[in-house]
Design a protein around this motif. Structure first.
Motif, PDB file in Angstrom:
ATOM      1  N   HIS A  12     -72.057 -57.625  19.556  1.00 10.01           N
ATOM      2  CA  HIS A  12     -72.739 -58.920  19.672  1.00 10.01           C
ATOM      3  C   HIS A  12     -72.861 -59.598  18.313  1.00 10.01           C
ATOM      4  O   HIS A  12     -72.685 -60.817  18.199  1.00 10.01           O
ATOM      5  CB  HIS A  12     -74.115 -58.725  20.303  1.00 10.01           C
ATOM      6  N   LEU A  35     -81.335 -55.209  24.290  1.00 13.46           N
ATOM      7  CA  LEU A  35     -82.517 -55.726  23.594  1.00 13.46           C
ATOM      8  C   LEU A  35     -82.206 -56.954  22.738  1.00 13.46           C
ATOM      9  O   LEU A  35     -83.105 -57.735  22.435  1.00 13.46           O
ATOM     10  CB  LEU A  35     -83.109 -54.639  22.675  1.00 13.46           C
ATOM     11  N   VAL A  36     -80.970 -57.114  22.338  1.00 13.35           N
ATOM     12  CA  VAL A  36     -80.648 -58.160  21.361  1.00 13.35           C
ATOM     13  C   VAL A  36     -79.689 -59.222  21.896  1.00 13.35           C
ATOM     14  O   VAL A  36     -79.275 -60.112  21.148  1.00 13.35           O
ATOM     15  CB  VAL A  36     -80.059 -57.545  20.066  1.00 13.35           C
ATOM     16  N   THR A  37     -79.304 -59.116  23.168  1.00 14.88           N
ATOM     17  CA  THR A  37     -78.371 -60.090  23.747  1.00 14.88           C
ATOM     18  C   THR A  37     -79.057 -60.844  24.876  1.00 14.88           C
ATOM     19  O   THR A  37     -79.867 -60.271  25.604  1.00 14.88           O
ATOM     20  CB  THR A  37     -77.110 -59.396  24.314  1.00 14.88           C
ATOM     21  N   PRO A  38     -78.709 -62.125  25.052  1.00 15.25           N
ATOM     22  CA  PRO A  38     -79.374 -62.908  26.089  1.00 15.25           C
ATOM     23  C   PRO A  38     -78.759 -62.759  27.485  1.00 15.25           C
ATOM     24  O   PRO A  38     -79.419 -63.051  28.469  1.00 15.25           O
ATOM     25  CB  PRO A  38     -79.238 -64.342  25.592  1.00 15.25           C
TER      26      PRO A  38
END
Lengths: 355, 355
Positions: A12, A35-38
């Motif tokens: 990502h 946790l860090v990608t939409p």
């Protein structure tokens, strides 16, 4: 990307620079990559319906791991979805028997091996045909040791001078680009340290390794990044394992190479131009951060950053547990011993080990 | 982070490595930073209620731009929220009159300036006291030119040898670390190119610039990254503008420095150890990608990647429009002219300019 572990997380980061929208199929919303990608969907990699629903929203499908069953991958391809690497290539990363057979047919250097445990003298190495990774699914079998009751192959124990890895990216149109060969240090079957480029390797072995990687990628029709783990034996190189994705042995490339393995994997599966893979420094060392007995990253991270300001620290968003891969640290510099010490120092602090 | 433009986007890339969860307050779900982060709230930066609601979910609040009104920032601080940089420091990045006054009081080199347009001989430069950026809010005023009817100050036109920028990060506990001074090339008030380190700067000027940056950060109690834009005049350095955040002139640091400005900003506002800022190569050149008349990134990106494999391309997730900042390209190497040509070549291809 099917799977949302640390590889998805770092992919990502690369996707953001290229203006891409990385969608991930996560087993759980708490996975490091989720946790860090939409753009997250929840589903198991062996749930055909979940994988198919997910894949229909993607221009290209790729993988964070090898755990998607062959029939599901083949089914996606039959539906006309671009799966890269494709089912026929991935088969050789998922099935060690098929991999050994195919590489043998190509005349490439593999250990002596057999389906029949009685055919090889002990001690030998037994390997689960499917599902092994990070030392799981591998047994060193001596006289009198029982064999696990699963589908396995047995291989000679290769006399190892060093362990190496070589990565290559390949596009659907067949362009390839290798990174320098790296030396890996393994403990209990887990890679703990990588030195790039491999500091004690003859140029002719380095060249052989690059040619091997290109041959395998081409003959197996791999698209994306291929990782070949190698043994340097006294007599030459021997192929250990294959992975058809970014790999722990290539994390150094985030800082250490002009193009990281994560960006290159995206460029390759999209059939875009491959990036320059030259090293940014004479030496890059990557040390894995495995959880210790008293690891508390919230407490140790500020200290590690302060004590080793030249370290590039990567955390994977995981709860600490002994032995779990929680992150890695890369340091670039001029001399192997010094750079290795600094990277290890940062990891020791992060783990909470006494100095 | 209040605001979700390209700075938030690149800050998220750095936050992932550090295991942080970056929350963004976006004006629209289509903002470049909102497209790639999972924790997005929608709200205007001048909507006190939206900013306060957002800030309550954060350990530390920081900014993608200067457009949050002072009373809102001060209100957050009164509620006990950690705002970094704080209201009193940000005031000097938001109000050019206050900035010029304060820097003058500190005895630092600023252009001759006045509140009263009649006090300076024309030609001079008129600047909006608040709200200007990227050339907006700045007018070169000659004899007979009308003045805009807004709150402004006027400044002498400095004789410029080169334009420079220097960045420093500062922690709440007062630790500082500078990056090398860079040379910036401006066109119509917009930075189009940055060369790091500044190739034509005397060591004594470089040293002065670093000391200036540390003095300003310390005296104004800046926390996070401070960017000081400078004029190199025949007689010495003159301070042009301040920004208290990562800045276009520091994008080169993503690849070109051991610690990027985005990671350093996070480390600084969290009062963690600051990272090493040494360059990774003799020369880094960053060229901005501004939209052209026929820019079509979907069509041009694969070509740019293939033609300039050593380029690090960063896209911001924006629709192309003439003059709009759509991304940037960084190339590292050994000689300024060669590296600059390669970075510019990648940008020309991306823009769709005839070669």
């Amino acid at each position: 990307m099917v799977g949302a572990g640390q590889l998805a997380r770092m992919t990502h980061q690369a996707a953001i620079s290229l203006g891409l929208s990385l969608r991930v199929l996560a087993e759980s919303a708490g996975d490091g990559g989720a946790l860090v990608t939409p753009l997250v969907e929840i589903g198991a990699p062996d749930d055909a319906e979940a994988v198919e629903r997910f894949a229909k929203g993607c221009d290209v499908v790729t993988f964070d791991h090898e755990h998607v069953p062959q029939p599901i991958i083949a089914g996606l391809e039959r539906s006309g979805i671009a799966v890269r690497p494709g089912a026929s290539a991935l088969h050789f990363a998922q099935d060690k028997r098929a991999m050994r057979q195919r590489l043998g047919e190509l005349g490439l250097p593999v250990p002596a091996w057999s389906d029949d445990p009685a055919a090889l003298p002990r001690p030998y190495v037994a390997k689960a045909v499917t599902g092994g990774y990070d030392g799981r699914g591998v047994w060193f079998v001596d006289e009198g040791d029982p064999l696990p009751d699963i589908d396995l192959i047995v291989e000679e124990r290769v006399s190892i001078v060093h362990e190496l890895a070589i990565q290559v990216a390949r596009t659907p149109s067949g362009k390839t680009r290798t990174w320098p060969v790296v030396e890996t240090v393994q403990r209990d079957g887990i890679c703990v340290q990588v030195v790039a480029p491999a500091p004690r390797l003859s140029p002719s072995f380095a060249n052989s390794a690059e040619q091997l990687a290109i041959t395998i990628a081409t003959e197996l029709d791999v698209v994306g990044v291929l990782t070949v783990e190698l043994f340097e034996a006294p007599t030459g190189l021997v192929i250990n394992e294959l992975a058809m994705r970014p790999h722990n042995s290539g994390h150094w490339s985030i800082e250490g190479s002009a193009t990281s393995q994560f960006e290159q994997h995206l460029r390759a599966i999209l059939d875009w131009g491959l990036g320059d893979t030259r090293p940014r420094a004479p030496v890059s060392v990557m040390v894995n951060l495995l959880g210790g007995e008293s690891t508390d990253l919230a407490a140790s991270l500020p200290t590690a950053l302060a004590e080793v300001p030249e370290a590039s620290i990567h955390l994977y968003g995981k709860q600490a547990r002994p032995g779990r891969k929680l992150g890695h640290v890369t340091v670039l510099g001029d001399d192997v011993a010094g750079v290795r010490d600094r990277a290890q120092r940062a990891v020791d602090i992060l783990r909470g080990d006494p100095s």
